[in-house]
Scaffold this motif. Structure first.
Motif, mmCIF file in Angstrom:
data_model
loop_
_atom_site.group_PDB
_atom_site.id
_atom_site.type_symbol
_atom_site.label_atom_id
_atom_site.label_comp_id
_atom_site.label_asym_id
_atom_site.label_seq_id
_atom_site.Cartn_x
_atom_site.Cartn_y
_atom_site.Cartn_z
ATOM 1 N N GLN A 26 1.308 -1.604 -0.329
ATOM 2 C CA GLN A 26 -0.031 0.161 -0.016
ATOM 3 C C GLN A 26 0.962 1.222 0.386
ATOM 4 O OE1 GLN A 26 -2.569 0.604 4.017
ATOM 5 N NE2 GLN A 26 -2.976 2.700 3.216
ATOM 6 N N LEU A 27 0.993 2.143 -0.977
ATOM 7 C CA LEU A 27 0.917 3.399 -0.465
ATOM 8 C C LEU A 27 0.763 4.081 0.485
ATOM 9 C CD1 LEU A 27 1.651 4.507 -4.221
ATOM 10 C CD2 LEU A 27 2.840 4.170 -2.639
ATOM 11 N N ALA A 28 1.895 4.469 1.261
ATOM 12 C CA ALA A 28 1.397 4.959 2.534
ATOM 13 C C ALA A 28 1.480 6.589 2.657
ATOM 14 C CB ALA A 28 2.628 4.972 3.464
ATOM 15 N N ALA A 36 4.150 21.088 -7.952
ATOM 16 C CA ALA A 36 3.133 20.702 -8.287
ATOM 17 C C ALA A 36 3.186 19.248 -8.735
ATOM 18 C CB ALA A 36 3.838 21.744 -9.797
ATOM 19 N N LYS A 37 4.092 18.825 -7.788
ATOM 20 C CA LYS A 37 4.714 17.492 -8.007
ATOM 21 C C LYS A 37 4.014 17.171 -7.152
ATOM 22 C CE LYS A 37 9.697 18.155 -9.178
ATOM 23 N NZ LYS A 37 10.902 17.073 -9.021
ATOM 24 N N ALA A 38 3.338 16.843 -5.657
ATOM 25 C CA ALA A 38 3.064 16.960 -5.383
ATOM 26 C C ALA A 38 1.117 16.392 -5.873
ATOM 27 C CB ALA A 38 2.425 17.379 -4.084
ATOM 28 N N GLU A 39 0.557 17.228 -6.168
ATOM 29 C CA GLU A 39 -0.774 17.338 -7.717
ATOM 30 C C GLU A 39 -1.099 16.562 -7.725
ATOM 31 O OE1 GLU A 39 -3.356 20.385 -8.874
ATOM 32 O OE2 GLU A 39 -1.741 20.999 -8.222
ATOM 33 N N ALA A 40 0.066 16.457 -8.921
ATOM 34 C CA ALA A 40 0.547 15.595 -10.126
ATOM 35 C C ALA A 40 0.436 14.309 -9.427
ATOM 36 C CB ALA A 40 1.055 15.620 -11.229
ATOM 37 N N GLN A 44 -2.056 11.182 -10.027
ATOM 38 C CA GLN A 44 -1.831 10.047 -10.494
ATOM 39 C C GLN A 44 -2.529 8.179 -9.875
ATOM 40 O OE1 GLN A 44 -1.086 9.094 -14.225
ATOM 41 N NE2 GLN A 44 -0.751 6.906 -13.845
ATOM 42 N N TYR A 45 -1.889 7.916 -7.956
ATOM 43 C CA TYR A 45 -2.244 7.116 -7.291
ATOM 44 C C TYR A 45 -2.921 7.428 -6.441
ATOM 45 C CZ TYR A 45 2.303 6.419 -10.254
ATOM 46 O OH TYR A 45 3.607 5.610 -11.224
ATOM 47 N N GLY A 46 -3.733 8.417 -6.489
ATOM 48 C CA GLY A 46 -4.385 8.791 -5.243
ATOM 49 C C GLY A 46 -4.189 8.103 -3.740
ATOM 50 N N THR A 47 -3.383 9.134 -3.278
ATOM 51 C CA THR A 47 -2.567 8.778 -2.776
ATOM 52 C C THR A 47 -2.338 10.354 -2.042
ATOM 53 O OG1 THR A 47 -0.758 8.210 -0.890
ATOM 54 C CG2 THR A 47 0.061 8.910 -2.841
ATOM 55 N N ARG A 48 -1.809 10.863 -0.235
ATOM 56 C CA ARG A 48 -2.378 11.917 -0.186
ATOM 57 C C ARG A 48 -0.135 12.169 -0.213
ATOM 58 N NH1 ARG A 48 -3.505 13.472 5.611
ATOM 59 N NH2 ARG A 48 -2.691 15.982 5.904
ATOM 60 N N VAL A 49 0.057 13.310 -0.546
ATOM 61 C CA VAL A 49 1.438 13.196 -0.780
ATOM 62 C C VAL A 49 1.332 14.443 0.556
ATOM 63 C CG1 VAL A 49 3.428 15.384 -1.541
ATOM 64 C CG2 VAL A 49 1.833 12.994 -2.942
ATOM 65 N N PHE A 50 1.751 14.657 1.082
ATOM 66 C CA PHE A 50 1.759 15.344 2.876
ATOM 67 C C PHE A 50 2.700 16.380 2.890
ATOM 68 C CE2 PHE A 50 0.857 11.067 3.802
ATOM 69 C CZ PHE A 50 -0.217 11.338 4.999
ATOM 70 N N ASP A 51 2.536 17.552 3.671
ATOM 71 C CA ASP A 51 3.214 19.095 3.386
ATOM 72 C C ASP A 51 4.218 18.533 3.767
ATOM 73 O OD1 ASP A 51 1.336 20.532 2.523
ATOM 74 O OD2 ASP A 51 0.198 20.710 4.244
ATOM 75 N N THR A 52 4.958 17.538 4.933
ATOM 76 C CA THR A 52 6.037 17.834 5.694
ATOM 77 C C THR A 52 6.531 16.169 5.590
ATOM 78 O OG1 THR A 52 5.554 17.790 8.052
ATOM 79 C CG2 THR A 52 6.073 19.599 6.721
ATOM 80 N N PHE A 53 7.830 16.114 5.345
ATOM 81 C CA PHE A 53 8.324 14.398 5.974
ATOM 82 C C PHE A 53 7.605 13.976 7.140
ATOM 83 C CE2 PHE A 53 11.322 12.346 8.815
ATOM 84 C CZ PHE A 53 11.585 10.891 8.007
ATOM 85 N N MET A 57 5.433 10.318 8.263
ATOM 86 C CA MET A 57 5.474 9.545 9.518
ATOM 87 C C MET A 57 4.590 9.256 10.045
ATOM 88 S SD MET A 57 8.568 8.338 7.592
ATOM 89 C CE MET A 57 7.877 8.715 6.166
ATOM 90 N N THR A 58 4.079 10.545 10.783
ATOM 91 C CA THR A 58 2.964 10.925 11.856
ATOM 92 C C THR A 58 1.796 9.926 11.342
ATOM 93 O OG1 THR A 58 4.123 11.954 12.163
ATOM 94 C CG2 THR A 58 2.327 11.542 13.389
ATOM 95 N N GLU A 59 1.549 10.781 10.644
ATOM 96 C CA GLU A 59 -0.484 9.923 9.515
ATOM 97 C C GLU A 59 0.357 9.014 8.819
ATOM 98 O OE1 GLU A 59 -2.087 13.670 9.369
ATOM 99 O OE2 GLU A 59 -1.179 15.285 10.038
ATOM 100 N N GLY A 60 0.566 8.743 7.928
ATOM 101 C CA GLY A 60 1.038 8.092 6.619
ATOM 102 C C GLY A 60 1.850 6.318 7.565
ATOM 103 N N ASN A 61 2.216 6.596 8.793
ATOM 104 C CA ASN A 61 2.942 5.783 9.504
ATOM 105 C C ASN A 61 3.531 4.257 8.466
ATOM 106 O OD1 ASN A 61 3.802 4.260 11.941
ATOM 107 N ND2 ASN A 61 1.190 3.438 12.056
ATOM 108 N N PRO A 62 4.520 4.813 7.287
ATOM 109 C CA PRO A 62 4.926 3.950 6.374
ATOM 110 C C PRO A 62 5.239 3.067 7.727
ATOM 111 C CG PRO A 62 6.036 5.641 6.240
ATOM 112 C CD PRO A 62 5.281 5.775 7.647
#
Length: 325
Positions: A26-28, A36-40, A44-53, A57-62
């Motif tokens: 699962q893409l976390a 621009a890269k985050a939005e694209a 494309q992948y229907g996964t969230r791009v977070f504002d910070t690393f 790590m906290t909310e995506g919990n990979p």
């Protein structure tokens, strides 16, 4: 298993396209400073791009973090990720400086997390076949090898490539593929000697490797090559020669000496690398090693050695003298 991606350049997208096709993965989420890269990527992948690393790590919990950032950022994010107890898959080279690479390995060992470094050339079937042929003894004791890798000049598109303190330049970024391949196929390296030429658009490096088993390899790396991306390997031994290049329709060819006539006999080996995705195979292998605890095809020792040898080659080019490893 939940996997995150840090850095949405070419390799970040490459990883995502493979991970998205894997069962049980699962893409976390992802992180990149470019909106621009985050939005694209999110589209494309229907996964969230977070504002910070830290938010990723906290909310995506990979469980696993793929680091596909520019080389000079590898150390910072490998250390951050290890401290959080996450396994790491890092794009090559592990670092620009050998001491940084060693520190990164030690940090992951201390935190008891796995560190995998993506030297993808080992996962191309033609290179795996070359290694198997050498190990089988079909071409005898290795005497001399040649390797070439040539493509466009990335420093013309991304300025960090032209700053060797951040990228390591052509040897650390491009030639390191063949440095690792030669060490993997032939053995440990004793010394290096480098010649290098560059202009505003072209950079060519030629490195001679001397091995502890007395074999010699000549490696060429070429940024600014006017033709298609090209790789080639030729390895000659006491009983024959084996060669491969990505412009050929044949995956690789063996020519062996006929003891009765001293005439070389060509043996064409069937296979087509286009049917095999080395990037998918590499990531799948690393994720399997996390599940099983198996030793990966490329170890952290291999990754550090590659950086050490590349750094020695850079030093040789700067001094005009051979450098002992």
């Amino acid at each position: 298993m939940k996997v995150a991606i840090i850095g949405l350049g070419t390799m970040g997208w490459m990883y995502a396209s493979r991970l998205a096709r894997m069962d049980g993965i699962q893409l976390a989420g992802a992180y990149d400073r470019s909106a621009a890269k985050a939005e694209a990527f999110s589209s494309q992948y229907g996964t969230r791009v977070f504002d910070t690393f830290e938010q990723l790590m906290t909310e995506g919990n990979p469980d696993v973090v793929c680091i596909t950032l520019p080389t000079f950022l590898h150390k910072e994010y490998v250390l951050k990720t290890a401290r959080l107890g996450k396994h790491v898959i890092c794009e090559k080279p592990l670092a620009v400086r050998p001491e940084d690479a060693a520190e990164m390995v030690q940090a992951c060992e201390k935190q008891q997390v796995k560190l995998f470094v993506c030297h993808v050339a080992r996962f191309f079937p033609e290179n795996q076949n070359l290694k198997k042929t050498i190990e089988s003894g079909q071409i005898g004791k290795i005497g001399i090898a040649h390797a070439k890798r040539a493509g466009t000049n990335p420093s013309l598109a991304s300025s960090w490539y032209s700053d060797e303190t951040r990228s390591g330049g052509i040897i650390m970024d491009l030639m390191i593929h063949d440095i690792d391949l030669m060490r993997w196929m032939i053995g440990d390296i004793r010394s290096v000697y480098t010649m290098s030429r560059r202009s505003s658009n072209v950079h060519v490096a030629l490195v001679t490797l001397q091995f502890h088993n007395d074999a010699v390899a000549n490696i060429e790396a070429y940024w600014g090559y006017p033709g298609p991306f090209t790789t080639a390997v030729e390895i000659a031994g006491s009983g024959g020669v084996i060669f491969s290049d990505n412009q050929s329709t044949q995956p690789y060819t063996i020519q062996r000496m006929n003891p009765s006539s001293d005439v070389a006999e060509a043996i064409q080996v069937p296979g087509d690398s286009s049917l095999h995705d080395p990037y998918f195979a590499e990531l799948s292998h690393f994720l399997t090693c996390i599940r099983t605890g198996d030793e990966p095809i490329i170890t952290t020792i291999d990754a550090v050695k590659a950086v050490e040898i590349a750094a020695a080659a850079i030093l040789s080019g700067n001094t005009g003298l051979p450098v002992t490893i």
